[in-house]
Enzyme design. Sequence first.
Site: not given
Length: 162
Positions: A80, A128, A151
Amino acid sequence: MIERRHILSGLALGGAIIAAPMLFAKPGKRPKGEAGWQLTDAEWQKRLTPTQFRVLREAATERPFTSPLNKEHRAGTFLCAACALPLYSSKTKFDSGTGWPSFWAPLKGAIATSTDYEIGVARTEVHCKRCGGHLGHVFDDGPKPTGKRYCMNGVALRFQPA
C-alpha cells in the site's frame, strides 16, 4: 404516428431504469482503517502526493496505462502506498490488458472490500485492510486459479523487490 409525448415518456422511463441502481442502492460502507491509521485529510495530504490522495482517500481512478507498475515484472511484493502494508505478491500479477496493474489474488488478510455504486451499478471496491485506502476494484473475469481480477490503481501501490 408516434406522438412527442410518447417519445418523451419513453426517454424518461429509460433514464429511470438506468438511474435506478443509484437511486435505490444503499451506499457502500468504506473501511476507516485500523487503530493508528485513522488520520485526518490534512494528515493524509502531508503523507501522500496529490494524485495518491485523490485515489487512496477520495476513490479517484488514475488514467489507464500511466502506471510504471504495469511493466513491473520482478519478483517482489506490492505494498500500500499509504501505509506500506504488503498487499499482493508478484507471483499473482498478470497482464489484464486493462491498463492497470492486475492480480488474481491478494495476500491473506491484506484487503477489505465494500460495494461501490459510483458508476450506477454495483462493483466490489478494494481497500487496504490497515489504512482503508481505496486501491481499485475486483471483477470476476480473471485467470485461474481464482477467476478474479484485482484491478488496482498503480499510484495506490509501491513495489518492493524481493
